[in-house]
Motif scaffolding. Structure first.
Motif, PDB file in Angstrom:
ATOM      1  N   ASP A  95       0.866  -1.177   0.000  1.00 34.90           N
ATOM      2  CA  ASP A  95       0.000   0.000   0.000  1.00 34.90           C
ATOM      3  C   ASP A  95       0.905   1.230   0.000  1.00 34.90           C
ATOM      4  OD1 ASP A  95      -1.726   2.096   0.594  1.00 34.90           O
ATOM      5  OD2 ASP A  95      -2.895   0.930   2.038  1.00 34.90           O
ATOM      6  N   GLU A 154       0.579   4.351  -0.758  1.00 30.89           N
ATOM      7  CA  GLU A 154       0.151   5.596  -0.112  1.00 30.89           C
ATOM      8  C   GLU A 154       0.309   5.485   1.406  1.00 30.89           C
ATOM      9  OE1 GLU A 154      -3.984   6.701  -0.300  1.00 30.89           O
ATOM     10  OE2 GLU A 154      -3.509   8.782   0.238  1.00 30.89           O
ATOM     11  N   LEU A 155      -0.135   4.363   1.953  1.00 29.57           N
ATOM     12  CA  LEU A 155      -0.013   4.165   3.407  1.00 29.57           C
ATOM     13  C   LEU A 155       1.456   4.238   3.831  1.00 29.57           C
ATOM     14  CD1 LEU A 155      -1.817   1.636   5.662  1.00 29.57           C
ATOM     15  CD2 LEU A 155       0.666   1.649   5.639  1.00 29.57           C
ATOM     16  N   ARG A 193       2.811   7.776   3.811  1.00 24.84           N
ATOM     17  CA  ARG A 193       2.195   8.632   4.834  1.00 24.84           C
ATOM     18  C   ARG A 193       2.647   8.243   6.244  1.00 24.84           C
ATOM     19  NH1 ARG A 193      -0.555  13.172   2.865  1.00 24.84           N
ATOM     20  NH2 ARG A 193      -1.282  12.615   0.782  1.00 24.84           N
ATOM     21  N   TYR A 199      -7.711   8.159   9.784  1.00 25.99           N
ATOM     22  CA  TYR A 199      -9.109   7.881   9.451  1.00 25.99           C
ATOM     23  C   TYR A 199      -9.303   7.834   7.936  1.00 25.99           C
ATOM     24  CZ  TYR A 199     -14.175   7.892   9.730  1.00 25.99           C
ATOM     25  OH  TYR A 199     -15.501   7.540   9.613  1.00 25.99           O
ATOM     26  N   ARG A 200      -8.667   8.754   7.235  1.00 27.15           N
ATOM     27  CA  ARG A 200      -8.792   8.772   5.781  1.00 27.15           C
ATOM     28  C   ARG A 200      -8.178   7.509   5.176  1.00 27.15           C
ATOM     29  NH1 ARG A 200      -6.064   9.780   1.614  1.00 27.15           N
ATOM     30  NH2 ARG A 200      -4.195  10.652   2.565  1.00 27.15           N
ATOM     31  N   LEU A 201      -7.011   7.104   5.684  1.00 30.73           N
ATOM     32  CA  LEU A 201      -6.371   5.889   5.169  1.00 30.73           C
ATOM     33  C   LEU A 201      -7.268   4.670   5.431  1.00 30.73           C
ATOM     34  CD1 LEU A 201      -2.637   6.430   6.265  1.00 30.73           C
ATOM     35  CD2 LEU A 201      -3.549   6.582   3.932  1.00 30.73           C
ATOM     36  N   GLY A 219     -10.412   4.565   5.463  1.00 33.91           N
ATOM     37  CA  GLY A 219     -11.641   4.585   4.684  1.00 33.91           C
ATOM     38  C   GLY A 219     -11.483   4.282   3.206  1.00 33.91           C
ATOM     39  N   ARG A 220     -10.247   4.143   2.739  1.00 30.25           N
ATOM     40  CA  ARG A 220     -10.062   3.909   1.306  1.00 30.25           C
ATOM     41  C   ARG A 220     -10.613   2.527   0.930  1.00 30.25           C
ATOM     42  NH1 ARG A 220      -4.141   3.786   0.931  1.00 30.25           N
ATOM     43  NH2 ARG A 220      -4.646   2.757   2.892  1.00 30.25           N
ATOM     44  N   GLY A 221     -11.507   2.501  -0.033  1.00 32.38           N
ATOM     45  CA  GLY A 221     -12.052   1.226  -0.514  1.00 32.38           C
ATOM     46  C   GLY A 221     -13.071   0.608   0.428  1.00 32.38           C
ATOM     47  N   ASP A 273     -16.846   0.994   2.311  1.00 37.32           N
ATOM     48  CA  ASP A 273     -18.135   1.693   2.272  1.00 37.32           C
ATOM     49  C   ASP A 273     -18.219   2.686   3.428  1.00 37.32           C
ATOM     50  OD1 ASP A 273     -21.136   1.800   1.526  1.00 37.32           O
ATOM     51  OD2 ASP A 273     -21.133   1.314   3.673  1.00 37.32           O
ATOM     52  N   ALA A 274     -18.628   3.919   3.115  1.00 36.23           N
ATOM     53  CA  ALA A 274     -18.568   5.005   4.109  1.00 36.23           C
ATOM     54  C   ALA A 274     -19.420   4.706   5.337  1.00 36.23           C
ATOM     55  CB  ALA A 274     -18.997   6.328   3.464  1.00 36.23           C
TER      56      ALA A 274
END
Lengths: 214, 214
Positions: free
Chosen positions: B70, B72-73, B76, B176-178, B180-182, B184-185
């Motif tokens: 991952d 992006e993870l 970050r 939190y943003r990481l 939530g990727r992929g 369902d909100a």
């Protein structure tokens, strides 16, 4: 030699391997064939290298947790961890630019065998050993980077390793100096010799995979 | 209030607690009495704070080890780890200047109870939970720093916490943003609500020791 005497590449001239090796506490040199292998398999080498940086950073931070009362150690290993995290980020950036996978946790039998020599609860020697372990990890990494710099052509990797080699040299010296505080110099040298011989025994069987310590 | 309306101290004005709290995902506010306790026991607070920074840095690096694919993870959390190592060094520098001991590893029952909720091997939820755990650690730390800023007078600590509070806020939002990727909100919000309620249950029994999460 990777670069000609004229060195019109704009890249730093590699420091001769023998010159660096002579300053390191190692008793078995990595064969040049390892560097050829690593240079031919840069995605594997860099993926492994990234994990090494990540793990050394974690190891340094864990030392601060083991020895909170040793203010000098805490300050130094925290600074070292900060450097290693930046090295990790730098290697990760190269991997990402190229779409090469990071790879993640993997066995590092060389480091594992070394680490198993550390016996908890026998201070001052446990603390000394934890620091001598760090010294050998940094020394061997420095040696490997120097070897690889002799043959690698990839510009980003040349620049990366040219920066990191001297850092690893500072780091092994730092770990060794921290280990020696309050310890009789001869006893320390004898203890380190035991580590160096053990490490050389491992190294004799290695140089056969493109990993940093493979 | 620690500083007068005129604010002739040259120190940043504290942001009102209620204003920060409203932006955080917490369901139980830390009582002001905790801040009075921590301000009256700054050596203990700072020693514990240093360990928190060290452990969050290690946790972030371990996430890079869990999820190397991952990109992006990894980028970050490596950047976050670099920040946390610098925070650790900054707290250690204050302790050393004052001759206050670092303290080292200690039980953090709040973090331990939270961490036990992470069940390995149930991805995608294990990964989500690891990130939601990080989000709550950062959010509660941000809240505690804001609380303490209301009452603490020590200039170095005011400057430290004024810098760190906003960083912790960025960090919880990042985790939190990481997470939530992929995902369902609604499912993510429901999952996080379970975490938030559990954490609030722990927090109701706390606020009674000068530790960051005590």
């Amino acid at each position: 030699m990777r670069r000609s005497a004229g060195n019109d590449s704009g890249l730093p001239e590699p420091i001769p391997f023998a010159e660096v090796y002579a300053t390191l506490p190692l008793l078995h040199p990595t064969p040049r064939s390892w560097a050829e292998l690593a240079a031919a398999n840069l995605p594997e080498f860099l993926a492994d290298h990234a994990v090494c940086e990540q793990q050394v950073a974690m190891y340094a931070l864990s030392l601060a947790g083991y020895y909170p009362d040793d203010a000098e150690l805490v300050e130094r290993v925290a600074a070292l961890a900060a450097e290693e995290v930046q090295h990790f980020r730098r290697v990760v950036a190269i991997l990402n630019q190229r779409g090469w996978p990071l790879g993640g946790r993997r066995k590092n039998p060389w480091a594992q065998s070394l680490r198993e020599r550390i016996v908890p609860g026998r201070d001052p020697w446990t603390k000394v050993d934890r620091l001598l372990f760090g010294a050998l990890v940094e020394a061997r990494s420095c040696e490997r980077f120097t070897r690889l710099l002799e043959v690698v052509e990839d510009r980003d990797v040349v620049l990366l390793l040219s920066d990191l080699g001297p850092a690893e040299r500072r780091h092994w010296e730092l770990f060794y100096r921290l280990a020696g505080r309050g310890i009789d110099a001869e006893a320390l040298a004898a203890r380190f010799l035991g580590w160096r011989e053990f490490e050389a025994g491992l190294a004799r069987g290695l140089g056969v995979s493109p990993a940093v310590h493979g």
